[in-house]
Design a protein around this motif. Structure first.
Motif: not given
Length: 166
Positions: A5-14, A16-20
């Protein structure tokens, strides 16, 4: 299960960060491309450099020897000076040697292109069209001329016209 779950959450946040970061980079690039886009016209300077090259070719050491320039060289001054045909497609050069009523012309290029220069001498030409103005340089100087074994001082008048590349 907790680690997955942490890995999937970090992937989603990554994502978002790359898009920004990508959005910020595009905005910075767009602003800088508008502010740094500046048109620089070097055709007049190019005309002066070409004029100097031709003058140094035909009158080294300040002496213009018309006896060594063949008739073909007088009509194709670029070829005589060692320029290649692909280099001089948009140039026009003319040298007139005037002495005691006799005029000798050394030239090459499209002399009909001089009418384009006349258009730009009109003050009503818009600024948007000004960037297509051809480069032009004319000059006059005294020189020693050798013609048929006679050495005399003559006036050399020259002009160089550089059109746009299309």
């Amino acid at each position: 299960m907790n680690n997955r779950g942490e890995v999937i959450g970090e992937g989603i946040i990554m994502i978002y960060r790359l898009s920004l970061v990508s959005l910020i980079a595009v905005v910075v690039w767009g602003i800088s491309s508008v502010s740094y886009a500046h048109y620089i016209d070097v055709r007049d300077a190019e005309a002066r450099v070409l004029a100097r090259s031709v003058v140094e070719c035909v009158s080294p050491d300040g002496v213009l020897d018309l006896d060594i320039i063949p008739d073909e060289g007088r009509k194709n001054i670029f070829s005589y000076c060692g320029f290649e045909d692909f280099e001089v497609g948009r140039f026009y050069v003319e040298l007139k040697v005037e002495s005691s009523g006799k005029v000798t012309r050394l030239s090459q290029g499209d002399s009909g292109a001089l009418w384009v220069l006349e258009i730009f001498k009109n003050d009503e030409v818009s600024e948007g069209l000004r960037k297509y103005e051809p480069g032009y340089y004319d000059w006059s100087y005294p020189v020693y001329v050798l013609d048929e074994g006679n050495k005399f001082v003559a006036e050399v008048k020259g002009q160089v016209l550089i059109n746009n590349e299309f």
